[in-house]
Enzyme design. Structure first.
Site, PDB file in Angstrom:
ATOM      1  N   TYR A 122     -11.707  -8.527 -10.517  1.00 31.81           N
ATOM      2  CA  TYR A 122     -12.072  -7.242  -9.934  1.00 31.81           C
ATOM      3  C   TYR A 122     -11.807  -7.168  -8.422  1.00 31.81           C
ATOM      4  O   TYR A 122     -12.159  -6.207  -7.762  1.00 31.81           O
ATOM      5  CB  TYR A 122     -13.552  -6.926 -10.227  1.00 31.81           C
ATOM      6  N   GLU A 147     -22.692   7.413 -16.892  1.00 27.86           N
ATOM      7  CA  GLU A 147     -21.778   8.507 -16.561  1.00 27.86           C
ATOM      8  C   GLU A 147     -21.674   9.496 -17.719  1.00 27.86           C
ATOM      9  O   GLU A 147     -20.590   9.800 -18.196  1.00 27.86           O
ATOM     10  CB  GLU A 147     -20.412   7.944 -16.217  1.00 27.86           C
ATOM     11  N   GLU A 161     -23.280   3.156  -8.661  1.00 26.70           N
ATOM     12  CA  GLU A 161     -22.135   2.240  -8.735  1.00 26.70           C
ATOM     13  C   GLU A 161     -21.271   2.584  -7.550  1.00 26.70           C
ATOM     14  O   GLU A 161     -20.618   3.625  -7.542  1.00 26.70           O
ATOM     15  CB  GLU A 161     -21.317   2.489 -10.004  1.00 26.70           C
TER      16      GLU A 161
END
Ligand code: IPT
Length: 935
Positions: free
Chosen positions: A342, A186, A275
Site C-alpha cells: 500500500y 461507504e 479513512e
C-alpha cells in the site's frame, strides 16, 4: 482432508497477562461519550489518532504484536480494524475464530499495548479483498447483498451475531480497547435505510455501547445519502478521503481528488476523518515505492495538518498504517495483486519508512498537546506575504492556539518567507517564518508545556515529558530554516547552551531563543520561577530519531517498543546497527532487551550507552528442487468417480450461463483457487473447435486438454456484466476457441475434455449493486460442435482447519497435500528449469538458523525467467501468493511464524505455464537485519 502435520504460527507460550489498560484508561469501566469537539473517555477528551491494520493480511500472531508495537511507537493511540466475514466463514453457518483468525486475541493485544480500536465488522468492508469481505457462499444466497432483502439479512445477521459478542467484551466501557463501532462501509449507492438501521440495532442489542460511526464516501454526486439523521443514522458520521487518488505512476501530482479537507458531517459530533489516505493501491503496476512517494511526508504534512486546523478534526483513521499481504486467495483481483504493501508508512515486511517518521512527528505532537482536543476557529497571525497562508484554531478554555502555516497555493514547492504578527494569549509577537518546499507547520501559542509556558514558537512541537522534576521538550523545523521560540518566566532564567548555536535574550518575562534548525541543539534552562527544562531543538530528521515510550524519551535506536522501570530503565528496542542509545530519564541503570548495558550520565542529564548491532546472517541457497506432473486430471483414464456431478440447470446468479448445465464453480461449493472440469461426450467426428467462456477475474487464465492433448490456454473474463450502470453487459466474457487437431476425435468414440480454470478472487461490491459481487467464476459456456457433454467438477477438497478457507483451491497438489511439510516427495524427479505448457509442481526444503534475538524478514524472489507462466507459492503449506511472470511483483513476503526461523521449511510451487517457459531459480532475500524483535 489435509493432514495435520504442519506447524501452526506462534502463540507465544505463557499465560496471558490480561487486559492491562493504557495510561488514560486506569478506570475500569469508563463511559465513552462525545460532543462536537471530540470523543471523551469518562469525560476526558481524547484525540483519536488511529492507523488501519488488517489482521487477515498478516497470518502470524507474533507479528500482529510486532506490528501493533510499531504502530504504537509511531505515536498512534489507536488502530482501525476491519473484520473480514469471508475470512472466517467457509460456508453458511460455519465460522472459525481460531489461530490466525483469533480476533479475540488480537483485541487483547490492543489492550495490552494500550491502543484504542475502531471496530469495523462491515458486514461489507471493500478493502480490495475478495468479495469486499463478503463470503463467496453469499453468491448462492438469493437477494441483493447490502440491502434488507430477507436472504441477505439472514446471512449477515449470522456474521454479526458471531463477531459482535467478541467486540462487545472488548469495549472500552468494559475495560477494553474498542472506542467506536463502524457500521457498514461507504454505504451510499444503495440507500436502504432499514439495512443500516438493522446493523446498528443488532450492535446495540448485542451490547455495543460505544458510539456507532460510519465512513461516508466521496464528494461524488452519487454519494449523497446523509447517514447523520433519520432512519439508520449513526452517532458519528465520518468521511473517507483519498485526495491523491491512486496515481502511483505520477507521484508528483497533487490533489487529484480535491483538497482533501474533511468536512463536518454530524452537527453534534466530532469531525472524523474516518479513512484518510495514507498510501495507495498500485492500480497501474507502478510498484509500491511510487505509491509511497505519492503519499509521502510532503503530502502528509500539507493534507493531514490541514485536517486538524481547517476542519477541526479530532478523530482520524489513516488507511493504511500497515498494509500487509493478500496471501492465499485474499486479493480482489481487479485492483490488487498479492502484496498489499500500500505504500504505507510500515512496509509489507515491517520496515519503517520516512512516512513513518512523519507519522511519528505528527502523532506524538497531537497526542501530547491536550488543548487540541477542543478547538474553535480563531483569528490567525497576520502574514506579511500573501503567498504564506495562516489559519488558526484556539481552545476556548485555555486560549491555546494552534496555527497552520503553509503556502497559499497548496501545490507549489516554492520557498517563501513572511513575518507573522501574532496576537497570542501571552502578548503580541512578531516572528519570521519560512515555508520551504511542499510543507505545512502546526505552531503553538499560549501552551502550558509541562511546567513551562510556551508563548509562541515557529518550531513545531514533537513532544515533552516530565521526569525527575524537570521537563524535556523537543521542538523541530525543516533543516536550514530559522526558528524562534519564546518562553515565559517570572524572572530572568539561567540559560546554558550545551550544544548547537542558539541566541537568547530576555525582556519583559519573555525568554526568546533564536536559532537555525541544524542538527540537534541542546539548551538547559533553570530558575526563572519554574522547574528546569531541557530544550532539544532539531531538524525534522533529528526529531524523528526520538521515541517516546511510557513517558520516557529515547534516542538512537531504530525502534522502541517499551521503556519501563524507575531506577533502572528496561528498554525493549531494535537496532539496525551498533551505536549510541540515549535515554532521557533520571535512572541510574539501563537494560536493553533484557541485558544490562553500561551507561554514563551526560551533561544533558540523560543516560548514554553504546549498544551492539545485529550479527550478520547467512541464508541457504534453494537447491535440490524436485518436480511432479501437475495435470493428471487431463488424461482420459483419470479416475474422477468421486468428483461432483455438474448438472444444475438453474442458478441464483443474476448472470445466466451461455450453455447448460450451469458450470459456475461457486454453485458447486468451490469458492477459491482453481477448479477442474472434466466433460465426456461421444464424438460425431465433425467437431472442429472447442468453444469456451470462462470468468476468472482480471489476469486469470484457463487451460484446455482434449483426450489428454493440450490445446492451449485463454485469458479468463473479468465479469459478464459490468456490475454498474455505466457499462453494458458483456455477452462473451473470457472467450476461448480451440482448434481440434485432426484425428484426435473419432466418430462414435468417447472423448474427454478437461479444463482447468483459475479463480483470481471475487469481485467486490463497492457500489452496493450486488451484480458485481455475484459475478460467477469458472465456465459460463462450453460447447464442442453439437456434442452433448456430461460434466464433473472438482475444486478444493476441504477447508484447511489451520490455514482457513482462502488457502487452497483444487489443484492436484492442493488436494493431495503436496503443499504440506509432512508430504514425502521421494518418488519425484529432480527438477528442470524448462517447463512445458500445462501445470507442474516443484518442491524443496531449506533449514534456517536465524539468531533468536534478531529480526530478519525474508522474501522469496523470483528472477525473470522466459515465457508466460505463473507460480502459486506455498510455504509450509501456506499459500503466500501468486507470482506472474508478466509482473509486477517479484518479491514475496515469508512472514515469521509461517516461516520457521530456526528449523526446516518446505516450499512447494504450483507452476502453471501458458507456453514453453524457463523458470528462474527463486532465492531467499533478507529485507533487513535488526537486533531486537517482538519476542
Ligand atoms: C476505500 C474503502 O473504504 C477501503 O476499503 C479501500 O478499498 C480504499 O478505498 C482503497 O484502498 S473507498 C475510497 C477509495 C473511495
Amino acid at each position: 482432508m489435509v493432514a495435520a502435520t504442519f506447524w501452526a504460527p506462534g502463540s507465544p507460550a505463557g499465560a496471558e497477562a490480561g487486559p492491562e489498560a493504557g495510561a488514560d484508561r486506569a478506570v475500569a469501566a469508563p463511559k465513552i461519550t462525545y460532543d462536537k469537539y471530540s470523543l471523551m473517555v469518562d469525560g476526558k477528551r481524547v484525540l483519536l489518532w488511529s492507523g488501519e491494520f488488517h489482521y487477515f493480511r498478516l497470518p502470524s500472531q507474533a507479528l500482529w504484536r510486532d506490528t501493533l508495537e510499531r504502530i504504537k511507537a509511531a505515536g498512534f493511540n489507536g488502530v482501525s480494524l476491519y473484520f473480514h466475514w469471508g475470512y472466517h466463514s467457509p460456508k453458511q453457518g460455519v465460522y472459525d475464530f481460531t489461530g490466525v483468525r483469533d480476533v479475540d486475541r488480537l483485541l487483547r493485544m490492543t489492550e495490552e499495548l494500550g491502543l484504542y480500536v475502531v471496530a469495523r465488522p462491515g458486514p461489507y468492508i471493500n478493502a480490495e479483498t475478495t468479495g469486499g469481505g463478503l463470503p463467496a457462499w453469499l453468491k448462492n444466497v438469493p437477494g441483493r447483498a447490502r440491502s434488507s432483502d430477507p436472504g441477505y439479512t439472514a446471512a449477515y445477521r449470522e456474521w454479526l451475531d458471531r463477531i459482535n459478542p467478541i467486540i462487545v467484551r472488548h469495549q472500552a466501557t468494559r475495560g477494553g480497547s474498542v472506542i467506536a463501532y463502524n457500521a457498514e462501509n461507504e454505504y451510499a449507492v444503495n440507500t436502504d435505510r432499514a439495512y443500516m438501521a438493522d446493523i446498528s440495532a443488532r450492535a446495540r442489542a448485542a451490547g455495543i455501547d460505544v458510539p456507532i460511526t460510519h465512513n461516508q464516501c466521496c464528494d461524488a454526486a452519487d454519494w449523497t445519502t446523509d447517514w447523520s439523521t433519520g432512519q439508520g443514522a449513526v452517532d458519528i458520521l465520518g468521511v473517507d478521503d483519498y485526495p491523491q487518488a491512486f496515481n502511483c505512476p505520477d507521484p508528483r501530482t497533487w490533489g487529484t481528488w480535491g483538497t482533501g479537507v474533511t468536512e463536518r458531517r454530524s452537527r453534534e459530533a466530532p469531525v472524523y476523518a474516518a479513512e484518510y489516505q495514507a498510501g495507495a493501491i498500485d492500480l497501474n503496476d507502478a510498484g509500491y515505492e511510487k505509491c509511497r512517494e505519492l503519499t509521502g511526508p510532503d503530502y502528509m504534512k500539507v493534507y493531514y495538518k490541514s485536517n486538524l486546523v481547517t476542519s477541526g478534526a479530532t478523530m482520524f483513521g489513516y488507511y493504511m498504517a500497515y498494509g500487509g499481504t493478500s496471501w492465499g486467495w485474499l486479493p480482489q483481483p481487479n485492483d490488487v495483486y498479492t502484496s498489499y504493501d500500500y505504500g504505507a508508512a510500515i512496509t509489507e515486511n515491517r520496515q519503517l519508512t520516512t512516512k513513518y517518521d512523519e507519522f511519528k512527528r505528527q502523532g506524538l505532537f497531537l497526542t501530547t498537546a491536550a488543548p487540541l482536543t477542543k478547538t474553535d476557529p480563531a483569528s490567525a497571525p497576520a502574514s506579511s506575504n500573501a503567498a504564506v497562508h495562516t489559519e488558526a484554531r484556539a481552545n476556548p478554555d485555555t486560549g491555546t492556539q494552534v496555527v497552520l502555516v503553509r503556502h497559499a497555493d497548496r501545490t507549489t514547492d516554492a520557498d517563501e518567507s513572511a513575518t507573522l504578527t501574532w496576537t497570542a494569549p501571552d502578548g503580541s509577537y512578531t516572528v519570521p517564518v519560512r515555508v520551504k518546499g511542499r510543507d505545512a507547520k502546526l505552531l503553538l501559542a499560549g501552551y502550558d508545556m509541562g511546567g513551562q509556558r510556551l508563548a509562541v514558537s515557529t518550531s513545531e512541537l514533537l513532544t515533552h515529558t516530565e521526569s525527575g522534576g524537570r521537563d524535556v521538550a523537543v521542538l523541530y523545523g525543516k533543516e536550514g530554516t530559522q526558528g524562534t521560540t519564546v518562553l515565559r518566566y517570572a524572572t530572568r532564567p539561567t540559560v546554558k547552551v550545551l550544544s548547537g548555536s542558539v541566541q537568547t535574550s530576555y525582556a519583559n518575562g519573555n525568554l526568546t531563543l533564536g536559532y537555525d534548525h541544524q542538527g540537534l541543539a541542546r539548551v538547559l534552562i533553570s530558575d526563572g520561577g519554574r522547574r528546569p527544562l531541557l530544550l532539544l531543538l532539531g531538524t525534522d530528521a533529528e526529531a524523528a530519531k526520538f521515541w517516546r515510550a511510557d513517558d520516557v524519551l529515547v534516542r538512537g535506536t531504530s525502534l522502541v517498543r517499551s521503556a519501563k522501570g524507575q531506577s533502572t530503565i528496561h528498554l525493549r528496542a531494535d537496532l539496525a546497527k551498533a551505536g549510541d542509545v540515549e535515554v532521557f530519564a533520571p535512572a541510574r541503570g539501563l537494560t536493553l532487551n533484557g541485558k544490562r548495558i553500561t551507561a554514563r550520565r551526560t551533561p544533558s542529564g540523560s543516560l548514554l550507552a553504546h549498544a551492539a548491532g545485529p550479527k550478520a546472517v547467512r541464508l541457504p541457497e534453494l537447491t535440490r528442487w524436485r518436480s511432479a506432473e501437475g495435470a493428471p486430471e487431463a488424461k482420459p483414464g483419470f479416475d474422477d468417480s468421486r468428483w461432483t456431478v455438474a448438472d444444475k440447470t438453474t442458478t441464483v446468479s443474476p448472470i445466466k450461463p451461455k450453455t447448460l448445465p450451469v458450470l459456475y464453480a461457486d454453485d458447486y461449493g468451490y469458492h477459491h483457487g482453481h477448479v477442474w472440469y472434466r466433460g465426456r461426450f461421444t464424438s460425431d467426428g465433425q467437431e472442429k473447435t472447442v468453444d469456451l467462456n470462462a470468468i476468472t477475474g482480471r489476469k486469470g487464465i484457463y487451460q484446455v486438454w482434449l483426450n489428454g492433448r493440450y490445446l492451449g490456454s485463454a485469458a479468463g473474463g473479468v465479469q459478464a456484466d459490468a456490475g454498474d450502470a455505466s457499462t453494458p453487459p458483456n455477452p462473451d466474457p473470457g472467450p476461448g476457441h480451440f482448434t481440434i487437431p485432426s484425428g484426435l476425435l473419432k466418430a462414435g468414440q468417447p472423448a474427454t475434455l478437461a479444463v482447468l480454470v483459475g479463480n483470481m478472487g471475487h469481485n467486490d461490491d463497492w457500489t452496493a449493486e450486488d451484480v458485481r459481487q455475484k459475478q460467477p467464476r469458472g465456465l459460463v459456456g462450453a460447447s464442442v460442435g453439437d456434442a452433448a457433454i456430461t460434466w464433473k467438477i472438482q475444486g478444493a477438497r476441504a477447508t484447511d482447519p489451520v490455514r482457513g478457507p482462502l488457502n487452497n483451491g483444487g489443484l492436484i497438489g492442493e488436494r493431495l497435500g503436496w503443499t504440506l511439510p509432512g508430504y514425502s516427495d521421494r518418488t519425484w524427479r529432480p527438477a528442470q528449469s524448462t517447463i512445458t505448457p500445462g501445470s507442474s509442481w516443484l518442491r524443496t526444503t531449506f533449514n534456517l538458523d536465524l539468531p533468536k534475538d534478531q529480526d530478519v524478514p525474508l522474501t522469496l524472489r523470483f528472477p525473470q525467467g522466459s515465457g508466460k507462466y505463473r507460480v502459486i507459492l506455498f510455504l509450509n503449506g501456506w499459500n503466500m501468493g501468486q507470482y506472474l511472470s508478466t509482473g509486477p511483483q517479484r518479491d514475496f513476503a515469508l512472514p515469521a511464524g509461517i516461516l520457521r526461523e530456526r528449523g526446516r521449511n518446505t516450499l512447494a510451487l504450483a507452476v502453471i505455464a501458458e507456453e514453453n517457459a524457463t523458470i528462474g531459480k527463486p532465492t531467499l532475500v533478507p529485507v533487513a537485519n535488526h537486533r531486537g524483535g517482538a519476542r
